[in-house]
Design a protein around this motif. Sequence first.
Motif, short mmCIF file in Angstrom:
data_model
loop_
_atom_site.label_atom_id
_atom_site.label_comp_id
_atom_site.label_asym_id
_atom_site.label_seq_id
_atom_site.Cartn_x
_atom_site.Cartn_y
_atom_site.Cartn_z
N VAL A 270 75.57 28.70 20.69
CA VAL A 270 75.48 27.47 21.47
C VAL A 270 76.68 26.58 21.17
CG1 VAL A 270 74.08 25.45 21.99
CG2 VAL A 270 72.97 27.57 21.30
N ALA A 272 77.77 22.80 22.04
CA ALA A 272 77.28 21.54 22.60
C ALA A 272 78.41 20.52 22.67
CB ALA A 272 76.14 20.99 21.75
N SER A 303 73.23 23.84 30.42
CA SER A 303 72.33 22.75 30.75
C SER A 303 73.05 21.44 30.52
CB SER A 303 71.06 22.81 29.89
OG SER A 303 71.36 22.63 28.52
N SER A 308 75.26 14.97 27.27
CA SER A 308 75.68 16.23 26.66
C SER A 308 75.63 17.38 27.65
CB SER A 308 74.78 16.57 25.46
OG SER A 308 73.47 16.83 25.89
N THR A 310 75.34 21.66 27.22
CA THR A 310 75.15 22.78 26.29
C THR A 310 75.50 24.08 26.99
OG1 THR A 310 73.32 21.58 25.26
CG2 THR A 310 73.52 23.91 24.75
N PHE A 312 75.84 28.35 26.61
CA PHE A 312 75.39 29.51 25.85
C PHE A 312 76.32 30.69 26.13
CE2 PHE A 312 71.84 26.76 26.71
CZ PHE A 312 71.17 26.69 25.50
N TYR A 322 84.68 27.90 21.52
CA TYR A 322 84.67 26.66 20.73
C TYR A 322 86.05 26.00 20.72
CZ TYR A 322 83.87 23.78 16.53
OH TYR A 322 83.75 22.75 15.62
N LEU A 338 82.26 18.01 20.00
CA LEU A 338 81.51 19.22 20.29
C LEU A 338 81.13 19.90 18.99
CD1 LEU A 338 83.70 22.21 21.56
CD2 LEU A 338 84.56 20.39 20.10
N SER A 339 80.13 20.77 19.08
CA SER A 339 79.68 21.48 17.89
C SER A 339 79.34 22.92 18.25
CB SER A 339 78.45 20.80 17.27
OG SER A 339 77.34 20.88 18.17
N GLY A 341 76.74 25.80 17.38
CA GLY A 341 75.43 25.95 16.76
C GLY A 341 75.21 27.32 16.16
N GLU A 377 66.12 25.93 24.12
CA GLU A 377 66.39 25.56 25.51
C GLU A 377 65.54 26.45 26.40
OE1 GLU A 377 67.57 23.25 28.25
OE2 GLU A 377 68.91 23.06 26.53
#
Length: 406
Positions: A270, A272, A303, A308, A310, A312, A322, A338-339, A341, A377
Amino acid sequence: MELIIAKFGGTSIGNGDKIRKAAQSVVNEYMKGNKVVVVLSAINKTTDDLIKIVDDSVDSNISDKQMAEILSMGEMTSVRVMSSVIESFGVKSEYIDPYCDNWPLITDNNLLEAKIDFPASEAMSKHLMKILDQGVIPVVCGFLGKGPNDEITTLGRGGSDITAFLLGHCLNAAEVIIVTDVDGVMSTDPNKIQKAKKLDKISVEEMRDLATHGAQVLHPHALKYKDPLISVKIISHENGDLSNPGTVIVGPYEGEMMKTTMLYPEPISVVAIVGDGMLKRAGLLSKLTTILAKNDINIFGISAGQNSVTVFVNKKDAQDAYHLLHDMVIDCNELSSLSLGKEIAMLTLVSPDFIETPGIISEITDPLRDNNINIVEISSSQTAVVIFIDWEDGNKAFELVKSVIE
């Protein structure tokens, strides 16, 4: 000489003039030497009016048996009117309803959502051939069936289309003609986009998908009864001519959409992205997906929330995604950070029944909640539900939810 099944929807027989035009089109085919079986829906809005009367007067204090018998009045009225109009043109006609000894559609005893008994219906349908061979035009109630104890049943949504396709199969018809209020299948809803164009042909699978996602021309349940050897077309009642080309539905039905539960075999990651002003930035999602697409990174899900987005992606592409999206964040004032996951699993459940199953999301998610499995999600369409969960919970979650659609 050919055998034709002509099904007229409620709007096609919505008043006296339309009924007369429909009857004339049937008689014209008969005069060409063809045999015609007419299948009728209830006259326009009759069923809705009956339901409203029941709701206003009886509400929930009515049995399924009573409701089925009340709903049947719409079709039983329309076949009597149509048969009388056909005879006014000098051609013999006979209406066929569930009270007739030669009624062809036999079902189980589920009164309001009956399932077809194919062997029994095929046997009973042969009685219609005797009527046709006598030079008579049978006019058959759509939507209705007869249960094992001679009780009236209804076939649910799309019932009249099911009747037409089933009779076409049982009688080895050359063609099934669906007469409705549009010229055929359009490129989109002509009431919404005037430039919509009529399609000359469409495949069974395309038609099913269109119908599943809201097109009102034909109900998706009816298509599974289509015989691959029988021609099917959709035409408008406005022309008053059953030989009008309309839109032809081509190809065999490849079987009902498979009901499946799938656990994607590889871990998903993920990414985000957050930012206070992102909803105000037009084209932000387009820019995001373009960056990943140009680098051959597939998106399994996306989504968007208030602040935000997200994304996948496959774990093997996560680091590349990333870094690419970090560059976008740096260049865009509306984005903050951003991160990346942890690993998650993707469960996909597919069933054509989802579209008409109230509470299906709860049926799927309740077992996960009861087993303390967190949902990262969830997304859904009319035929599919996709759930993202922690990777270590994937196999357990798969076992818990797969029975929901079996």
